[in-house]
Design a protein around this motif. Structure first.
Motif, PDB file in Angstrom:
ATOM      1  N   PHE A  96      -2.841 -12.164  20.365  1.00 53.92           N
ATOM      2  CA  PHE A  96      -3.596 -10.920  20.280  1.00 53.92           C
ATOM      3  C   PHE A  96      -4.597 -10.808  21.435  1.00 53.92           C
ATOM      4  N   ASN A  97      -4.740  -9.605  21.991  1.00 51.93           N
ATOM      5  CA  ASN A  97      -5.808  -9.318  22.953  1.00 51.93           C
ATOM      6  C   ASN A  97      -7.126  -9.142  22.209  1.00 51.93           C
ATOM      7  N   ASP A  98      -8.218  -9.114  22.959  1.00 46.87           N
ATOM      8  CA  ASP A  98      -9.533  -8.990  22.328  1.00 46.87           C
ATOM      9  C   ASP A  98      -9.633  -7.729  21.483  1.00 46.87           C
ATOM     10  N   TRP A  99      -9.118  -6.621  21.995  1.00 50.42           N
ATOM     11  CA  TRP A  99      -9.226  -5.359  21.247  1.00 50.42           C
ATOM     12  C   TRP A  99      -8.248  -5.285  20.062  1.00 50.42           C
ATOM     13  N   GLU A 100      -7.406  -6.299  19.950  1.00 53.18           N
ATOM     14  CA  GLU A 100      -6.458  -6.339  18.822  1.00 53.18           C
ATOM     15  C   GLU A 100      -6.881  -7.345  17.760  1.00 53.18           C
ATOM     16  N   MET A 101      -7.979  -8.090  18.015  1.00 57.30           N
ATOM     17  CA  MET A 101      -8.362  -9.162  17.112  1.00 57.30           C
ATOM     18  C   MET A 101      -8.754  -8.659  15.728  1.00 57.30           C
ATOM     19  N   ASP A 102      -9.561  -7.596  15.662  1.00 61.99           N
ATOM     20  CA  ASP A 102      -9.987  -7.075  14.354  1.00 61.99           C
ATOM     21  C   ASP A 102      -8.770  -6.624  13.527  1.00 61.99           C
TER      22      ASP A 102
ATOM     23  N   GLY B 126       0.816  -1.220   0.000  1.00 62.82           N
ATOM     24  CA  GLY B 126       0.000   0.000   0.000  1.00 62.82           C
ATOM     25  C   GLY B 126       0.848   1.267   0.000  1.00 62.82           C
ATOM     26  N   ASP B 127       0.240   2.340   0.510  1.00 61.61           N
ATOM     27  CA  ASP B 127       0.912   3.644   0.512  1.00 61.61           C
ATOM     28  C   ASP B 127       1.743   3.878   1.763  1.00 61.61           C
ATOM     29  N   HIS B 128       1.610   3.014   2.761  1.00 59.89           N
ATOM     30  CA  HIS B 128       2.324   3.207   4.015  1.00 59.89           C
ATOM     31  C   HIS B 128       3.010   1.915   4.417  1.00 59.89           C
ATOM     32  N   SER B 129       3.982   2.033   5.285  1.00 57.85           N
ATOM     33  CA  SER B 129       4.640   0.842   5.816  1.00 57.85           C
ATOM     34  C   SER B 129       3.682   0.138   6.773  1.00 57.85           C
ATOM     35  N   LEU B 130       3.936  -1.149   7.025  1.00 59.47           N
ATOM     36  CA  LEU B 130       3.103  -1.906   7.964  1.00 59.47           C
ATOM     37  C   LEU B 130       3.246  -1.365   9.384  1.00 59.47           C
ATOM     38  N   GLN B 131       4.373  -0.761   9.664  1.00 62.87           N
ATOM     39  CA  GLN B 131       4.562  -0.136  10.970  1.00 62.87           C
ATOM     40  C   GLN B 131       3.549   0.973  11.201  1.00 62.87           C
ATOM     41  N   VAL B 132       3.286   1.768  10.163  1.00 65.47           N
ATOM     42  CA  VAL B 132       2.323   2.867  10.255  1.00 65.47           C
ATOM     43  C   VAL B 132       0.898   2.333  10.175  1.00 65.47           C
ATOM     44  N   ALA B 133       0.658   1.346   9.331  1.00 58.54           N
ATOM     45  CA  ALA B 133      -0.696   0.814   9.139  1.00 58.54           C
ATOM     46  C   ALA B 133      -1.173   0.006  10.341  1.00 58.54           C
ATOM     47  N   PHE B 134      -0.255  -0.684  11.018  1.00 55.84           N
ATOM     48  CA  PHE B 134      -0.630  -1.536  12.151  1.00 55.84           C
ATOM     49  C   PHE B 134       0.303  -1.258  13.333  1.00 55.84           C
ATOM     50  N   PRO B 135       0.158  -0.102  13.960  1.00 58.42           N
ATOM     51  CA  PRO B 135       1.091   0.278  15.037  1.00 58.42           C
ATOM     52  C   PRO B 135       1.010  -0.652  16.258  1.00 58.42           C
ATOM     53  N   ARG B 136      -0.182  -1.156  16.604  1.00 59.38           N
ATOM     54  CA  ARG B 136      -0.301  -2.039  17.772  1.00 59.38           C
ATOM     55  C   ARG B 136       0.431  -3.355  17.541  1.00 59.38           C
TER      56      ARG B 136
END
Length: 521
Positions: free
Chosen positions: A454-460, A409-419
């Motif tokens: 993954f925690n529950d809030w990280e599942m999506d 995509g247009d961003h690194s995975l670090q930026v797209a998925f910071p958690r």
């Protein structure tokens, strides 16, 4: 070495006339050369045997005579015999020198295939240019078609015996014309034997290609040469070779001189005066942007329109005049693009040896201390802006970092998925470290490891991340590469980078209605 043997040419004559083949002149000539080579090899074994073994035996006998001379002396007969032995050794050494000179092809390696020069001279004697528009003889210029046509007819005539013979005489005897191993000295000594067949080959060549298919033949040969030219021409030659730039030499010289000067290590620099290239340049004319401004505004000191506005595209209300400083940055972007692609080039190796490489080898380090003042450092300073317009295409994955680099995509995975980045085991890993093979078809999959589940809030976010990995697994084991995001074909383009650097306003100006056909574009 055979050419120095008495009666060799007569032997060649008998061998040559003994062989007979059916086919075109060039085919028969090649087959007779091959058969002749075998005849010479067999004769050489009978006539000379093993030169090295003969030389060793003679040297041993000489050694014994020398030892006897020191102990008891030699008789007159032994002294005469020793002189004969020395003469034989000198003869064998001469033959051995010729043999190894031809074997190593030293002149062939250093100066190239002499066959090229042979046919070039023949071709140049017929046609110096593809098309004659004018002809100058002793200061007189002929422009009439009939006058030029007469000269063209002379150039396009059949090959003549005397001009072929003259070219053979002009060529150096020690060089080999091709892989058959027959030197030009062979043709010098045995011309009366092979003359008829050589002339027949040129006659065949003229009848097939003379004036009809010469352009097709030349293009085919040029296409073949283009494939291997980069390997044949020395890497220090940066002009007239595809993929190389004449400015590579300028960069190399600048970095070498700058590095030596800053290191304070004594040395010698040889400067060549390129008089024609620089001494006649009007340097004042190179101040292009100043000339443009003066032309547009004249002597007026009050400028009603800003220069940035004038340099804007026509669609945005400007005159589409290039802003030189911005365009220069776009030109320097070509260097940054080449650095990531041309891993083996000499200029890049010079830069790497001086500055070092950053991750993946897509760019160099910025340079500090004595290495921080060269021409390349000024180019390298544009990387941060340049790299935002690049996207990495993963193949092997050994040059692209999984989290930090923009390959999805247009961003690194670090930026797209910071958690998820925060719980990754190896945040600096390359994509290669996350690739594995699975299934009967040995397909590649991405397998990323985390320090915990993954925690529950990280599942999506985690499920979305896994879907992306499944859809973007590198398909083939090819080299990683850079893709230019501003062009559909992915190749760097100076104009697209200039447009990006100019940061055009999104305001649309109705230039078609205003200019129409009354104003030039």
């Amino acid at each position: 070495m055979w050419l120095k043997t008495e009666g060799f040419v007569d032997r060649v004559q008998s061998w040559w006339n003994r062989h007979s083949f059916v086919g075109t002149p060039s085919f028969m000539f090649a087959k007779k050369l091959k058969a002749l080579k075998e005849d010479i090899v067999q004769w050489n074994r009978r006539e000379f045997g093993n030169i090295e073994r003969q030389k060793k035996q003679l040297l041993e006998e000489l050694k014994m005579l020398d030892a006897k001379e020191r102990d008891v002396g030699l008789t007159d007969g032994e002294i005469s015999h020793r002189a004969v032995l020395r003469s034989q050794v000198e003869h064998l050494l001469s033959l051995e020198e010729i043999f190894w000179r031809q074997k190593s092809r030293m002149l062939y390696i250093k100066e190239g295939d002499n066959n090229t020069k042979f046919f070039h001279r023949m071709a140049n004697s017929h046609t110096r240019y593809n098309h004659l528009r004018t002809l100058e003889v002793d200061g007189v210029v002929f422009e009439e078609e009939s006058e030029v046509t007469n000269q063209r007819v002379w150039l396009e005539r059949k090959f003549e015996r005397e001009e072929i013979l003259q070219v053979v005489r002009d060529l150096e005897g020690g060089k080999a014309p091709g892989p058959d191993g027959f030197t030009m000295a062979f043709y010098h000594h045995c011309w009366r034997v092979v003359e008829k067949d050589v002339l027949a080959v040129f006659e065949e060549f003229f009848n097939i290609f003379g004036g009809k298919y010469d352009k097709i033949l030349a293009k085919i040969l040029a296409n073949r040469l283009r494939v291997v030219l980069d390997q044949l021409i020395s890497e220090t030659q940066n002009s007239f070779v595809g993929g190389r730039q004449i400015l590579d030499s300028v960069l190399i010289a600048n970095e070498c001189v700058n590095g030596r000067g800053k290191s304070r290590v004594p040395g010698v620099i040889c400067k060549f005066d390129i008089e024609k290239a620089y001494d006649h340049v009007n340097w004042e004319a190179l101040l292009i942007e100043k000339l443009q401004r003066n032309f547009l505004w004249g002597d007026s000191k009050i400028h009603l329109v800003g220069w940035d506005k004038v340099c804007a595209p026509i669609a945005n209300g400007g005159l589409k005049i290039r802003k030189i400083t911005t365009f220069n940055k776009a030109l320097l972007g070509k260097w940054l693009w080449r650095f990531g692609k041309e891993e083996g080039r000499l200029w890049r190796r010079v830069v790497v040896s001086k500055y070092g490489e950053e991750w993946g080898g897509w760019t160099s380090k910025l340079g500090k201390g004595v290495h921080g003042c060269g021409l390349w450092r000024g180019i390298r300073m544009g990387w941060e802006v340049f790299s935002k317009n690049c996207q990495f295409v993963v193949g092997l994955g050994n040059r692209v970092r999984f989290w930090q680099d923009g390959w999805y995509g247009d961003h690194s995975l670090q930026v797209a998925f910071p958690r998820l980045y925060g719980i990754a085991i190896d945040k600096e890993a390359f994509v290669e470290a996350s690739l594995s093979r699975q299934g009967m078809d040995d397909r590649r999959i991405l397998d990323v490891r985390f320090i915990r589940e993954f925690n529950d809030w990280e599942m999506d976010e985690g499920l979305h991340f896994l879907r992306i990995l499944g859809a973007n697994t590198p398909p083939m084991d090819v080299r990683d590469r850079m893709r230019w995001k501003l062009k559909p074909n992915g190749e760097f383009d100076i104009q697209s980078y200039y447009n990006k650097l100019r940061d055009s306003s999104s305001i649309v100006f109705p230039w078609k209605e205003i200019w129409k056909v009354k104003g030039p574009r």
